[in-house]
Design a protein around this motif. Structure first.
Motif, PDB file in Angstrom:
ATOM      1  N   ARG A 282      -2.024   7.242   3.516  1.00 43.58           N
ATOM      2  CA  ARG A 282      -3.082   7.819   2.702  1.00 43.58           C
ATOM      3  C   ARG A 282      -3.881   6.721   2.016  1.00 43.58           C
ATOM      4  NH1 ARG A 282      -3.049  11.356  -1.967  1.00 43.58           N
ATOM      5  NH2 ARG A 282      -5.017  10.252  -2.173  1.00 43.58           N
ATOM      6  N   GLY A 283      -5.054   7.084   1.515  1.00 41.85           N
ATOM      7  CA  GLY A 283      -5.880   6.164   0.755  1.00 41.85           C
ATOM      8  C   GLY A 283      -5.577   6.284  -0.733  1.00 41.85           C
ATOM      9  N   GLU A 284      -6.173   5.391  -1.496  1.00 39.42           N
ATOM     10  CA  GLU A 284      -5.952   5.414  -2.940  1.00 39.42           C
ATOM     11  C   GLU A 284      -6.913   6.393  -3.601  1.00 39.42           C
ATOM     12  OE1 GLU A 284      -6.368   1.405  -4.297  1.00 39.42           O
ATOM     13  OE2 GLU A 284      -4.228   1.008  -4.057  1.00 39.42           O
ATOM     14  N   PRO A 285      -6.406   7.231  -4.523  1.00 36.65           N
ATOM     15  CA  PRO A 285      -7.303   8.106  -5.285  1.00 36.65           C
ATOM     16  C   PRO A 285      -8.289   7.272  -6.092  1.00 36.65           C
ATOM     17  CG  PRO A 285      -5.012   8.741  -5.563  1.00 36.65           C
ATOM     18  CD  PRO A 285      -5.012   7.411  -4.884  1.00 36.65           C
ATOM     19  N   LYS A 286      -9.448   7.834  -6.331  1.00 35.74           N
ATOM     20  CA  LYS A 286     -10.486   7.128  -7.085  1.00 35.74           C
ATOM     21  C   LYS A 286      -9.979   6.747  -8.476  1.00 35.74           C
ATOM     22  CE  LYS A 286     -13.841   9.625  -8.554  1.00 35.74           C
ATOM     23  NZ  LYS A 286     -15.041  10.510  -8.541  1.00 35.74           N
ATOM     24  N   GLY A 287     -10.122   5.486  -8.821  1.00 29.29           N
ATOM     25  CA  GLY A 287      -9.731   5.033 -10.153  1.00 29.29           C
ATOM     26  C   GLY A 287      -8.273   4.656 -10.290  1.00 29.29           C
ATOM     27  N   TRP A 288      -7.484   4.830  -9.240  1.00 27.99           N
ATOM     28  CA  TRP A 288      -6.065   4.478  -9.289  1.00 27.99           C
ATOM     29  C   TRP A 288      -5.807   3.227  -8.464  1.00 27.99           C
ATOM     30  CZ3 TRP A 288      -2.528   9.336  -8.287  1.00 27.99           C
ATOM     31  CH2 TRP A 288      -2.815  10.326  -9.231  1.00 27.99           C
TER      32      TRP A 288
END
Length: 429
Positions: A264-270
């Motif tokens: 998965r990718g990184e959530p925005k801001g994390w």
């Protein structure tokens, strides 16, 4: 050794054996013990559902499942009860029975009853709920996608459990579907895939990762940013193979405790490298970073899964204050004591994997140096966390032995790193 019987006689020795020994037999026993709780929960939930008129259409299927599972040998039923998909579904089903919004959630979850509980060796045609255009089961290797723009909510198909290969066969689907070929990590039974919508849960990206409140379980995330379809399999496979070659004890645990890795990718801001969720025991979400970071993350997340299994057999940690939080060097937010307890263990496992992989002749000097530096950083984090735990948590005799084991592992790793690279002692110590 029968772990359950031995715990009553000498829990300290069993704990040390489990911490030091990666015997597949021990892992099987740990999982069987945990699966017995899942069996009890399913039985209780099933009996409650049989008293509910609003799910009468499912009563025959409920009875059939409960009868089949009650007769199944533990080594067979374990394949279902240890599935992260089954566990998450059962957890949500049990929660829905005490929820204010019970009926809507209950009906959605009951649609998955057959695909999440079927274990019979006899073929049977069953009604199955489709999830976001996919036919899914408790078996992480089985995912079917509706063709084209077809929009159906349910289908019928034939199900049969294959005892020899411990898999679920799905056939004669009365809907236009095709089976997705999911990648299998080389030399393992671990699936590498983010195709299953039940494993693409949506995050509240305005919150830092927490045990509750961060994840929307019932909402598949279809974002290709968060769940890319073109992920690089080498980013996940090479770290596993390096661990398998140079740290077989941890690789054995990865083989036993992880059934699926979800890229998965990184959530925005994390900034997030990986995570597990307790109700999805056996599933591991990892983002695509460097080889060293993914070695650390894979070992780290496996540690969370193993520790949960271990604590079901031998409770180790007792917090005398669940509300108090402390700053720690490995998180931007303050952590509760239970989070620090888990952190010191998984950081120790990750440090061990990094150090032993650093012995690989395939790594260049710069990568080896980075591995040694990161190993010492993790050891420093562990000791920071241990200091907090010893001052603020209730330490049982078992807990004391656990902490002693952690400190011993750190000392031995530190000694090995300094022996090979003495200058790191001054730069990182």
């Amino acid at each position: 050794m029968n772990l359950v019987n031995e715990v009553a006689k000498n829990p300290a020795q069993v704990l040390l054996d489990l911490l030091n020994n990666t015997s597949p037999d021990y892992a099987v026993q740990l999982k069987q013990h945990s699966c017995s709780f899942q069996a009890q929960l399913l039985t209780h939930v099933g009996h409650i559902l049989l008293m509910k008129e609003e799910v009468r259409a499912w009563h025959e299927d409920i009875n059939q499942s409960l009868n089949t599972l009650s007769r199944s040998p533990s080594d067979i039923s374990q394949s279902l009860y240890s599935s992260p998909l089954f566990r998450s579904w059962l957890n949500q089903l049990a929660t829905s029975l005490v929820s204010d919004n019970q009926n809507n959630a209950l009906q959605d979850l009951m649609g998955l009853w057959n695909s999440m509980t079927y274990l019979s060796e006899d073929t049977a045609e069953k009604n199955i709920k489709l999830v976001d255009g996919y036919l899914v089961t408790w078996d992480v290797q089985k995912v079917f996608k509706l063709d084209g723009d077809t929009k159906l909510e349910t289908c019928k198909c034939s199900l049969r459990y294959d005892r020899e290969n411990t898999t679920l066969h799905v056939s004669e689907v009365d809907a236009p579907v095709h089976k997705l070929n999911q990648y299998q990590i080389t030399h393992s039974k671990i699936t590498l895939s983010n195709a299953n919508p039940l494993l693409r849960m949506k995050f509240n990206e305005n919150m830092v990762p927490e045990r509750t409140g961060t994840t929307y379980f019932a909402q598949p995330d279809n974002s290709v940013i968060n769940f890319p379809t073109n992920y690089n399999t080498n980013a996940y496979e090479i770290p596993y193979l390096l661990i398998k070659q140079h740290c077989p004890s941890i690789a054995n645990d990865i083989d036993q405790y992880i059934s699926i890795i979800i890229p998965r990718g990184e959530p925005k801001g994390w900034t997030i490298h990986g995570y597990t969720i307790s109700s999805y025991q056996g599933a591991c979400w990892i983002t695509d970073h460097s080889i060293l970071k993914n070695i650390e993350t894979l070992a780290h997340e496996m540690g969370h899964i193993k520790l949960r299994y271990l604590e079901e057999l031998i409770p180790i940690f007792e917090s005398n204050n669940n509300d108090i939080r402390f700053p720690v060097p490995w998180r931007s937010d303050e952590r509760p004591l239970i989070g620090i307890f888990e952190g010191v263990y998984v950081h120790t496992i990750a440090a061990t994997a990094l150090y032993f992989v650093s012995q690989s002749p395939s790594l260049d000097t710069a990568t080896i140096q980075k591995s040694h530096i990161r190993t010492l950083e993790l050891i420093s984090d562990v000791r920071y966390g241990l200091d907090i735990l010893l001052k603020h948590s209730k330490v049982t005799s078992i807990g004391a032995i656990f902490y002693q084991w952690i400190e011993q592992q750190c000392s031995e790793l530190e000694h090995e790193v300094h022996k090979h690279s003495p200058s790191y002692k001054y730069r990182c110590g």
